[in-house]
Design an enzyme around this catalytic site. Structure first.
Site, PDB file in Angstrom:
ATOM      1  CG  HIS A 162      -1.950  -0.961   1.339  1.00 48.94           C
ATOM      2  ND1 HIS A 162      -2.185  -1.741   2.451  1.00 48.94           N
ATOM      3  CD2 HIS A 162      -2.913  -1.273   0.439  1.00 48.94           C
ATOM      4  CE1 HIS A 162      -3.239  -2.511   2.225  1.00 48.94           C
ATOM      5  NE2 HIS A 162      -3.698  -2.246   1.016  1.00 48.94           N
ATOM      6  CB  CYS A 249      -3.515  -1.924   8.639  1.00 53.33           C
ATOM      7  SG  CYS A 249      -2.525  -3.029   9.588  1.00 53.33           S
TER       8      CYS A 249
HETATM    9  C1  CIR Z   1      -3.989  -7.966   3.174  1.00 56.96           C
HETATM   10  O1  CIR Z   1      -3.142  -8.396   2.383  1.00 56.96           O
HETATM   11  O2  CIR Z   1      -5.016  -7.406   2.789  1.00 56.96           O
HETATM   12  C2  CIR Z   1      -3.750  -8.166   4.653  1.00 56.96           C
HETATM   13  N1  CIR Z   1      -3.102  -9.409   4.876  1.00 56.96           N
HETATM   14  C3  CIR Z   1      -2.932  -7.037   5.217  1.00 56.96           C
HETATM   15  C4  CIR Z   1      -3.620  -5.712   5.121  1.00 56.96           C
HETATM   16  C5  CIR Z   1      -2.850  -4.630   5.777  1.00 56.96           C
HETATM   17  N2  CIR Z   1      -3.530  -3.406   5.632  1.00 56.96           N
HETATM   18  C6  CIR Z   1      -2.958  -2.233   5.825  1.00 56.96           C
HETATM   19  O3  CIR Z   1      -1.783  -2.143   6.119  1.00 56.96           O
HETATM   20  N3  CIR Z   1      -3.708  -1.154   5.637  1.00 56.96           N
END
Ligand code: CIR
Length: 258
Positions: A162, A249
């Site tokens: 991201h 997140c």
């Molecule tokens: C994903 O790949 O969607 C999750 N395993 C990790 C998401 C992490 N999100 C974030 O840092 N905003």
């Protein structure tokens, strides 16, 4: 006076089946992940946030990463359409949590946005053009936010999940950057702290009120932040990091008039 409501969600039983893009799968200690998440929640509380816990989704592996499901500004909340199909069922319970706090808008197909790609600094909104957030989603987000006076700019990332893996704001005018993961760099107008090159995941920090929550795993970058006067709260997030989660997140922060 404004207070900050922090929306979080407990770690799901299925965390080990999480999506992974740039991180190798390794065994996750679920009990430890839960203790680390509890410490994260406690740090938000001691930063003055009022924590609200969204409905549990025990079968949805990535549901703890609530940031990806919504983009909140002062005037409204935009429910995203996450780039990973497995994550599209996470949004409705976040809509329930946000409905009392903001008018709701939505990103619709074919648009996709992950909240982890959305970095807001004042009225400037930067959106990662990543594998998770596409141009149609960015265009829809612009249509929702521009009438409220926000600029919305797409930023190409590389080799990371991201935009907020590559850059976050640690103060109103200071960004923390991993320049290697930014293919575009529109952040020249801010003071900049670069991560220590040996700590490539170190650019994700969470501002909560006057303090910044930050992983203890990146001590050399933490030193740079402290030297710049940033007040850090260090956290061990090792198990969530194995799920490619970062510090921002696991919460959605909403400023609310007291
Ligand atoms: C994903 O790949 O969607 C999750 N395993 C990790 C998401 C992490 N999100 C974030 O840092 N905003």
């Amino acid at each position: 006076m404004n207070k900050i409501v922090a929306i979080v969600r407990d770690v799901s039983d299925a965390l080990a089946e999480c999506e992974l893009s740039f991180v190798e799968r390794s065994p996750i200690d679920l009990a430890l992940a839960r203790r680390q998440h509890a410490a994260y929640v406690a740090a938000l509380e001691s930063a003055g946030c009022e924590v609200r816990v969204a409905a549990p989704l025990p079968a949805m592996a990535d549901a703890v990463f609530v940031e990806d499901t919504v983009v909140v500004v002062d005037e409204l909340a935009v429910l995203t359409r996450p780039g990973a199909e497995s994550r599209r069922g996470e949004g409705e319970s976040m809509a329930e949590a946000l409905r009392p706090l903001r008018p709701l808008a939505r990103i619709e197909a074919p648009g996709t946005i992950d909240g982890g790609d959305v970095l807001r600094i004042g009225r400037n909104v930067y959106v990662g053009r990543s594998a998770r957030s596409n141009d149609a989603g960015i265009e829809q987000l612009r249509a929702h936010l521009a009438p409220h006076g926000y600029s919305v700019e797409g930023v190409r990332t590389r080799e990371c999940l991201h935009l907020k893996s590559a850059v976050t704001a640690v103060a109103d005018d200071i960004v923390l950057v991993n320049p290697r993961w930014l293919a575009d760099d529109p952040f020249g107008g801010y003071r900049r702290i670069e991560i220590d090159p040996g700590e490539e995941h170190a650019a994700n920090a969470l501002r909560a009120g006057d303090v910044v929550l930050y992983p203890a795993a990146f001590p050399r970058t933490a030193e740079r932040l402290c030297a710049a006067g940033i007040d850090l709260r260090l956290l061990d997030l090792s198990e969530l990091q194995k799920a490619e989660g970062a510090t921002t997140c696991c919460s959605v922060l909403v400023s609310v008039r007291d």
